[in-house]
Design a protein around this motif. Structure first.
Motif, PDB file in Angstrom:
ATOM      1  N   GLY A  48     -47.863 -74.157 -25.339  1.00  0.00           N
ATOM      2  CA  GLY A  48     -47.852 -75.756 -24.303  1.00  0.00           C
ATOM      3  C   GLY A  48     -47.371 -76.506 -24.381  1.00  0.00           C
ATOM      4  N   GLY A  49     -47.646 -77.859 -24.536  1.00  0.00           N
ATOM      5  CA  GLY A  49     -46.577 -78.886 -24.267  1.00  0.00           C
ATOM      6  C   GLY A  49     -47.310 -80.082 -24.122  1.00  0.00           C
ATOM      7  N   ARG A  50     -47.214 -81.332 -23.330  1.00  0.00           N
ATOM      8  CA  ARG A  50     -47.832 -82.060 -23.304  1.00  0.00           C
ATOM      9  C   ARG A  50     -48.428 -82.673 -21.971  1.00  0.00           C
ATOM     10  NH1 ARG A  50     -44.443 -87.370 -22.590  1.00  0.00           N
ATOM     11  NH2 ARG A  50     -42.900 -86.903 -22.507  1.00  0.00           N
ATOM     12  N   VAL A  51     -48.815 -80.941 -20.797  1.00  0.00           N
ATOM     13  CA  VAL A  51     -48.673 -81.913 -19.925  1.00  0.00           C
ATOM     14  C   VAL A  51     -49.826 -80.715 -19.138  1.00  0.00           C
ATOM     15  CG1 VAL A  51     -46.557 -81.917 -18.318  1.00  0.00           C
ATOM     16  CG2 VAL A  51     -47.067 -79.855 -18.797  1.00  0.00           C
ATOM     17  N   MET A  52     -50.775 -81.405 -18.479  1.00  0.00           N
ATOM     18  CA  MET A  52     -52.007 -80.679 -17.866  1.00  0.00           C
ATOM     19  C   MET A  52     -51.559 -79.202 -17.016  1.00  0.00           C
ATOM     20  SD  MET A  52     -53.888 -83.949 -16.674  1.00  0.00           S
ATOM     21  CE  MET A  52     -53.476 -85.360 -16.908  1.00  0.00           C
ATOM     22  N   LYS A  53     -50.894 -78.875 -16.196  1.00  0.00           N
ATOM     23  CA  LYS A  53     -50.195 -77.625 -15.840  1.00  0.00           C
ATOM     24  C   LYS A  53     -49.319 -77.265 -16.635  1.00  0.00           C
ATOM     25  CE  LYS A  53     -52.117 -77.551 -11.553  1.00  0.00           C
ATOM     26  NZ  LYS A  53     -52.270 -78.586 -10.597  1.00  0.00           N
ATOM     27  N   ASN A  54     -49.645 -76.022 -17.127  1.00  0.00           N
ATOM     28  CA  ASN A  54     -48.641 -75.371 -17.476  1.00  0.00           C
ATOM     29  C   ASN A  54     -49.172 -73.448 -18.233  1.00  0.00           C
ATOM     30  OD1 ASN A  54     -46.753 -74.184 -19.239  1.00  0.00           O
ATOM     31  ND2 ASN A  54     -46.944 -76.105 -20.668  1.00  0.00           N
ATOM     32  N   VAL A  55     -48.597 -72.499 -17.338  1.00  0.00           N
ATOM     33  CA  VAL A  55     -48.125 -71.525 -17.186  1.00  0.00           C
ATOM     34  C   VAL A  55     -47.849 -70.975 -17.180  1.00  0.00           C
ATOM     35  CG1 VAL A  55     -51.032 -71.242 -15.863  1.00  0.00           C
ATOM     36  CG2 VAL A  55     -49.044 -71.119 -14.532  1.00  0.00           C
ATOM     37  N   THR A  56     -46.900 -71.150 -19.005  1.00  0.00           N
ATOM     38  CA  THR A  56     -45.583 -70.763 -18.344  1.00  0.00           C
ATOM     39  C   THR A  56     -46.182 -70.408 -20.147  1.00  0.00           C
ATOM     40  OG1 THR A  56     -44.597 -72.532 -18.396  1.00  0.00           O
ATOM     41  CG2 THR A  56     -43.074 -71.002 -19.645  1.00  0.00           C
ATOM     42  N   GLY A  57     -45.981 -68.355 -19.420  1.00  0.00           N
ATOM     43  CA  GLY A  57     -46.461 -67.376 -20.856  1.00  0.00           C
ATOM     44  C   GLY A  57     -47.594 -67.486 -21.295  1.00  0.00           C
ATOM     45  N   TYR A  58     -48.079 -67.167 -22.416  1.00  0.00           N
ATOM     46  CA  TYR A  58     -49.698 -67.497 -22.665  1.00  0.00           C
ATOM     47  C   TYR A  58     -50.307 -68.474 -23.760  1.00  0.00           C
ATOM     48  CZ  TYR A  58     -48.816 -62.109 -22.508  1.00  0.00           C
ATOM     49  OH  TYR A  58     -48.273 -60.447 -22.534  1.00  0.00           O
ATOM     50  N   ASP A  59     -51.576 -68.941 -23.006  1.00  0.00           N
ATOM     51  CA  ASP A  59     -52.354 -69.749 -23.658  1.00  0.00           C
ATOM     52  C   ASP A  59     -52.334 -69.750 -25.106  1.00  0.00           C
ATOM     53  OD1 ASP A  59     -54.577 -71.490 -21.726  1.00  0.00           O
ATOM     54  OD2 ASP A  59     -53.315 -71.903 -24.002  1.00  0.00           O
ATOM     55  N   LEU A  60     -51.665 -69.902 -25.890  1.00  0.00           N
ATOM     56  CA  LEU A  60     -51.779 -69.639 -27.505  1.00  0.00           C
ATOM     57  C   LEU A  60     -52.735 -71.456 -27.783  1.00  0.00           C
ATOM     58  CD1 LEU A  60     -49.454 -67.890 -29.306  1.00  0.00           C
ATOM     59  CD2 LEU A  60     -50.711 -67.234 -28.063  1.00  0.00           C
ATOM     60  N   VAL A  61     -52.724 -71.872 -26.797  1.00  0.00           N
ATOM     61  CA  VAL A  61     -53.401 -73.728 -27.010  1.00  0.00           C
ATOM     62  C   VAL A  61     -55.130 -73.232 -27.254  1.00  0.00           C
ATOM     63  CG1 VAL A  61     -54.012 -75.798 -26.436  1.00  0.00           C
ATOM     64  CG2 VAL A  61     -51.146 -74.612 -26.069  1.00  0.00           C
ATOM     65  N   LYS A  62     -55.372 -72.072 -26.260  1.00  0.00           N
ATOM     66  CA  LYS A  62     -56.866 -72.170 -26.405  1.00  0.00           C
ATOM     67  C   LYS A  62     -56.956 -70.917 -27.140  1.00  0.00           C
ATOM     68  CE  LYS A  62     -58.070 -73.467 -21.921  1.00  0.00           C
ATOM     69  NZ  LYS A  62     -56.134 -74.305 -21.990  1.00  0.00           N
ATOM     70  N   LEU A  63     -55.966 -70.277 -27.653  1.00  0.00           N
ATOM     71  CA  LEU A  63     -56.474 -69.253 -29.248  1.00  0.00           C
ATOM     72  C   LEU A  63     -56.192 -69.661 -30.485  1.00  0.00           C
ATOM     73  CD1 LEU A  63     -56.957 -66.155 -29.438  1.00  0.00           C
ATOM     74  CD2 LEU A  63     -54.985 -65.950 -29.831  1.00  0.00           C
ATOM     75  N   LEU A  69     -62.513 -66.138 -31.584  1.00  0.00           N
ATOM     76  CA  LEU A  69     -61.510 -66.103 -31.086  1.00  0.00           C
ATOM     77  C   LEU A  69     -61.784 -65.628 -29.643  1.00  0.00           C
ATOM     78  CD1 LEU A  69     -58.408 -64.558 -33.494  1.00  0.00           C
ATOM     79  CD2 LEU A  69     -59.442 -66.551 -33.739  1.00  0.00           C
ATOM     80  N   ASP A  70     -60.993 -67.660 -29.169  1.00  0.00           N
ATOM     81  CA  ASP A  70     -60.639 -67.704 -27.593  1.00  0.00           C
ATOM     82  C   ASP A  70     -60.264 -66.078 -27.035  1.00  0.00           C
ATOM     83  OD1 ASP A  70     -61.258 -70.381 -25.156  1.00  0.00           O
ATOM     84  OD2 ASP A  70     -61.156 -68.510 -24.930  1.00  0.00           O
ATOM     85  N   LEU A  71     -60.775 -65.531 -26.935  1.00  0.00           N
ATOM     86  CA  LEU A  71     -60.103 -64.650 -26.794  1.00  0.00           C
ATOM     87  C   LEU A  71     -60.092 -64.489 -24.692  1.00  0.00           C
ATOM     88  CD1 LEU A  71     -60.863 -61.294 -28.574  1.00  0.00           C
ATOM     89  CD2 LEU A  71     -58.430 -62.872 -28.800  1.00  0.00           C
ATOM     90  N   LEU A  72     -61.309 -65.283 -24.540  1.00  0.00           N
ATOM     91  CA  LEU A  72     -60.765 -65.178 -23.131  1.00  0.00           C
ATOM     92  C   LEU A  72     -59.399 -66.099 -22.854  1.00  0.00           C
ATOM     93  CD1 LEU A  72     -63.293 -64.825 -20.367  1.00  0.00           C
ATOM     94  CD2 LEU A  72     -64.071 -66.451 -20.714  1.00  0.00           C
ATOM     95  N   GLY A  73     -60.222 -66.740 -23.231  1.00  0.00           N
ATOM     96  CA  GLY A  73     -58.786 -68.899 -22.716  1.00  0.00           C
ATOM     97  C   GLY A  73     -57.242 -67.815 -22.669  1.00  0.00           C
ATOM     98  N   VAL A  74     -56.813 -66.779 -23.661  1.00  0.00           N
ATOM     99  CA  VAL A  74     -55.736 -65.726 -24.072  1.00  0.00           C
ATOM    100  C   VAL A  74     -55.548 -65.453 -22.491  1.00  0.00           C
ATOM    101  CG1 VAL A  74     -55.932 -64.521 -25.429  1.00  0.00           C
ATOM    102  CG2 VAL A  74     -53.546 -65.121 -25.282  1.00  0.00           C
ATOM    103  N   VAL A  75     -56.355 -64.465 -22.018  1.00  0.00           N
ATOM    104  CA  VAL A  75     -56.284 -63.366 -21.239  1.00  0.00           C
ATOM    105  C   VAL A  75     -56.252 -64.623 -20.021  1.00  0.00           C
ATOM    106  CG1 VAL A  75     -57.905 -62.039 -20.276  1.00  0.00           C
ATOM    107  CG2 VAL A  75     -57.832 -61.846 -22.259  1.00  0.00           C
ATOM    108  N   CYS A  76     -56.387 -65.387 -20.067  1.00  0.00           N
ATOM    109  CA  CYS A  76     -55.980 -66.237 -18.731  1.00  0.00           C
ATOM    110  C   CYS A  76     -55.015 -66.610 -18.474  1.00  0.00           C
ATOM    111  CB  CYS A  76     -57.205 -67.333 -18.475  1.00  0.00           C
ATOM    112  SG  CYS A  76     -57.212 -67.467 -16.489  1.00  0.00           S
ATOM    113  N   GLY A  77     -54.734 -66.496 -17.499  1.00  0.00           N
ATOM    114  CA  GLY A  77     -52.958 -66.644 -17.787  1.00  0.00           C
ATOM    115  C   GLY A  77     -52.006 -65.826 -18.399  1.00  0.00           C
ATOM    116  N   SER A  78     -52.894 -64.481 -18.286  1.00  0.00           N
ATOM    117  CA  SER A  78     -51.496 -63.175 -19.539  1.00  0.00           C
ATOM    118  C   SER A  78     -50.890 -62.699 -18.162  1.00  0.00           C
ATOM    119  CB  SER A  78     -52.466 -62.496 -19.781  1.00  0.00           C
ATOM    120  OG  SER A  78     -53.307 -62.605 -19.770  1.00  0.00           O
ATOM    121  N   GLU A  79     -51.794 -62.603 -16.797  1.00  0.00           N
ATOM    122  CA  GLU A  79     -50.235 -62.274 -15.512  1.00  0.00           C
ATOM    123  C   GLU A  79     -50.634 -60.592 -15.894  1.00  0.00           C
ATOM    124  OE1 GLU A  79     -46.395 -64.057 -14.852  1.00  0.00           O
ATOM    125  OE2 GLU A  79     -46.849 -65.807 -16.247  1.00  0.00           O
TER     126      GLU A  79
END
Lengths: 482, 374
Positions: free
Chosen positions: B138-153, A200-210
């Protein structure tokens, strides 16, 4: 701004907590004197201040682990802090928390040009990462405006961007690996000098996790060879719609500029008054920058100028020298300083689909009249990130609240047109209460599940990102508050 | 075998809400899967729902064939820059790859080394988790840091956290032309050094591969014609010291073959995909011993074809990176695990996340856990 009630039980144990930390850490690491902790009572969202219980400034990953382990045992919330440049209140303390600052950890650990990465301690400032590799003609791409001061730790926490993100991406696209300490003191490595996650891409969720999943102490960052050169062109138009159409046409023509900046009339006028960069008198200004060899730059600019001309500009100016290039950027780069000269201001950070810009600017103009506050707009036209700058008077009672209400309406509008609440600055405390405008409870629950997995006790920066009512059952609620 | 093919997100949620036994999530079925399970097909969730060329944004339902997306983009001179691999040739499968499958497996091709992976172009996801709950991030915009990035997950989660119903992607302009600069007759060490020099140059190399069998390094340049010609000359100067430099204008076919690992099509043996620090590649390749390899990403990606059943991870020992079993029998996959085992704290976190998203263990269970983890 609502914050959790500080835990009186923790506050009562201050002396013991200080003692336990001081025994393990070198002298000077633990700061508990009330005068000294004041320096950490807020970040760049200065409207909200609260001195923490104490501050620790560790110098090594192991020291960070020791601090977190003890705080975990004592049930003390921890607020990680980079350089404290957050505009969203990401590092705002509570009276019962330990602020854990990483600014002492700022070494370069390794620079590898064959494998194109640099490994740094995360207290290092963003610009000094590029500074460490620029002699070899390399650079680190994400470039927030605060890069002189902001720390990589904060960049990772907020997934920071910058003007050059259209071409190079944001922090998460340039982060290869981290050393991170979990709230219970466990040290983990995620990623490394190789590409892609093995699971799983945990690095991707850590980044941006404030700062809510762990404290990142070291980072492996992608470094890139600097292009041969860059050159900007300045284009002025009499309407926002036309400026937007010009941007769209440039992209459709297959040119990928490294930056596309947009400024509206109020912003242009303020910048001109402040910086005297020679900006034209017009409704909308674009600065488009391209990179490559001199020949390639010429070729790209030829395409851009042809498109720009086809939309009948008020002005079209290409830099012929490095000096002229600097003048083109001068006004834009001093935008925030220019606004600050006029008045107090609040900088917002919503993102919108790029073609919605004219409509959104019109609505912001209407709201400006409704709320009685002036606003200037800076916009990263390539990626849709807006920075409305709302002017207010901090000394005038009620003005801050009006400003915040106006800001909230702008952010709701961003979501309404298919965008989001924040493109770069993060949620922090500033946009916590707007989260349910963008996400459902189920959407937020899916995010909180991640924090449950990393920090089951919810001690790391617990008051940020999610509305307090939504996280209440997960955060410790002191008995005396019931 | 019961097959369910939801036609809407609501259908999908209903199905998963009531599903008690494990399912195999199938897009095009091109990347293999645990065939003994009940199939949940995404074919009914197909179609591009939004495309804005001027904003570089495309939104499509997860079951949309990639070929259809490619066509829609090509009509506007745009493309998916991460150039996802087509697996049919390597794995001997049929079917049409879907965008949901590409995202779920984070499928990325040679250009990943310069442009980024699939997950770097993913702007937003909608998915239904194992309890039947619809979630968006996420959404459909390139710059989006609203909460955690589950898109990457979700990217690269192989359907184990949820079934994707819709994805939003950043697209890029297509290029006017491309060419490949070749350096001939190099061993692995020289090849990796040459690729490092190329990728470390300012000439925007968008592909860097090495075939030990032909001893040839391949470096791709793309863009406007005059730019490509200029850069090919300059790049030749940079890498000339490594060996004889030639050029191949028939570049596109060559890179499709690298993308799809054509060298191992119709060749017996298991295939592993190894992610490494590029300068480690020659050493890692040495450890592979009697097996053929192909280097991509400047050496950062090694494809290895080895005798069936080889425990390649044991053979490789420890290294900065990971090894994934890309092609092997179901038995080998069961014994060795498809994915590199995680260290204990990471495995624990991963397990907790999975347990919350898939409480009944119905979404491709066991696919991403190692035999040791259980």
């Amino acid at each position: 701004m609502e914050m959790p009630i500080p835990n009186p039980d923790v506050i009562a144990r201050k002396a013991r907590i200080v003692e336990r930390l001081s025994v393990l850490l070198p002298p000077g690491t633990v700061i508990h004197d009330e005068m000294e902790t004041r320096a950490y009572e807020c970040d760049a969202l200065t409207a909200y201040k609260c001195p923490p219980l104490l501050v620790v400034l560790p110098a090594t990953t192991q020291e960070v682990a020791d601090v977190l382990r003890i705080c975990h045992q004592e049930g003390v919330p921890v607020v990680p802090r980079g350089s404290g440049t957050s505009l969203a209140g990401g590092a705002l303390p509570t009276a019962d928390c330990v602020v854990l600052g990483v600014s002492r950890m700022n070494d370069v650990l390794e620079a590898d040009y064959d494998n194109r990465y640099i490994r740094v301690q995360t207290g290092r400032t963003n610009l000094s990462v590029t500074g460490a590799v620029e002699e070899e003609d390399f650079f680190y791409a994400p470039d927030p405006s605060s890069q002189l001061a902001c720390a990589i730790a904060g960049n990772i926490a907020m997934n920071s961007g910058g003007a050059h993100c259209l071409k190079y991406g944001v922090t998460t696209n340039n982060l290869l690996g981290v050393t991170m300490v979990l709230m219970d003191g466990t040290i983990v490595e995620i990623g490394g000098a190789h590409l892609d996650a093995g699971g799983l891409d945990l690095l991707g969720v850590v980044c941006g996790s404030e700062g809510q999943l762990g404290v990142v102490t070291e980072a492996t960052l992608r470094i890139l060879r600097k292009p041969e050169g860059a050159r900007p062109v300045l284009i002025g138009y009499d309407s926002n719609e036309v400026a937007g159409a010009c941007v769209s046409d440039i992209i459709k023509a297959g040119v990928l500029p490294v930056a596309i900046e947009f400024m509206d009339r109020p912003c242009i006028e303020a910048c001109e008054a402040f910086a005297h960069a020679g900006y034209p008198d017009c409704e909308a200004l674009l600065i488009v920058e391209v990179e490559g060899s001199p020949g390639e730059i010429d070729a790209q600019l030829a395409v851009i100028k042809k498109i720009a001309q086809s939309h009948d500009p008020v002005e079209l100016r290409e830099a012929q020298t490095a000096d002229e290039a600097a003048r083109i950027w001068l006004g834009r780069k001093s935008a925030f300083g220019a606004m600050g000269q006029i008045n107090d201001y609040m900088c917002l950070d919503g993102t919108i689909p790029v073609n919605e810009l004219p409509y959104v600017l019109r609505r912001i103009g209407e709201m400006s009249v409704e709320f009685g506050l002036g606003v200037a707009n800076v916009f990263h036209a390539g990626d849709g990130n807006m920075h409305p700058l709302i002017l207010f008077d901090a000394n005038k009672p009620g003005d801050l609240e009006t400003c915040e209400a106006f800001g909230a309406e702008i952010l709701k509008l961003c979501v309404e047109v298919g965008g989001c609440l924040t493109g770069e600055h993060g949620v922090g405390i500033e946009k916590r209460d707007l989260m349910l405008h963008q996400y459902t409870l189920e959407d937020l629950e899916a995010q909180m599940v991640i924090k449950d997995a990393f920090d089951p006790a919810w001690l790391l920066n617990p008051a940020k990102v999610f509305p307090l009512s939504v996280t209440q059952s997960r955060r410790f609620v002191p008995l005396s508050a019931a | 075998m019961k097959m369910k093919e939801p036609q809407t997100e609501g259908d999908l949620a209903d199905f998963l809400k009531s599903q008690a036994s494990p399912v195999r999530v199938v897009g095009g079925g091109t990347r293999g899967g645990m065939t003994e399970r009940e199939v949940l097909s995404t074919a009914g969730l197909s179609g591009v729902t939004l495309y804005e060329p001027g904003a570089l944004t495309l939104v499509a339902q997860a079951g949309t064939p990639v070929a259809e997306i490619d066509q829609v983009l090509a009509a506007e001179n745009q493309r998916l820059a991460f150039e996802p691999m087509l697996h049919q040739g390597l794995l001997g499968t049929d079917g049409a790859s879907t965008i949901g499958g590409v995202v779920a497996a984070n499928v990325s091709g040679p250009r990943r080394v310069q442009a980024g992976a699939c997950r770097d172009f993913l702007l937003g996801v909608r998915f239904v988790d194992g309890s039947g709950t619809l979630v968006k991030n996420g959404g459909r915009v390139m710059k989006n840091v609203t909460g955690y990035d589950l898109v990457k997950l979700l990217a690269g989660s192989w359907g184990t956290l949820g079934v994707l119903s819709e994805v939003s992607l950043k697209v890029l302009p297509d290029v006017e032309t491309q060419t490949t600069v070749l350096i001939n007759d190099l061993d692995a060490r020289a090849a990796v050094a040459a690729m490092a020099a190329a990728l470390g140059s300012p000439y925007e190399v968008t592909g860097a591969a090495y075939d030990p069998a032909t001893r040839q390094v391949m470096l791709r340049l793309e863009g406007f014609e005059s730019s490509v010609a200029y850069r090919a000359g300059k790049l030749g100067d940079v890498v000339g010291r490594f060996g004889a430099v030639t050029q191949d204008a028939d570049s596109a076919a060559r890179w499709r073959a690298i993308r799809d690992v054509a060298v191992f099509h119709d060749v017996p043996g298991d295939v592993w995909r190894i992610s490494v620090k590029p300068s480690d590649a020659p050493d890692i390749a040495d450890r592979i011993g009697s097996g053929a390899t192909l280097f991509d990403w400047g050496g950062g990606l090694i494809w290895a074809c080895v005798p069936e059943g080889t425990d390649l991870r044991r053979q490789l020992g420890g290294f900065d990176g990971h090894a994934t079993l890309e092609r092997g029998s179901a038995e080998t996959q069961r014994e060795l695990g498809k994915f590199q085992p995680q260290v204990a704290p990471i495995a624990a976190i991963t397990e907790r996340i999975r347990a919350r998203f898939d409480p009944r263990g119905i979404l491709n269970p066991g696919l991403m856990t190692s035999p040791a983890e259980g």
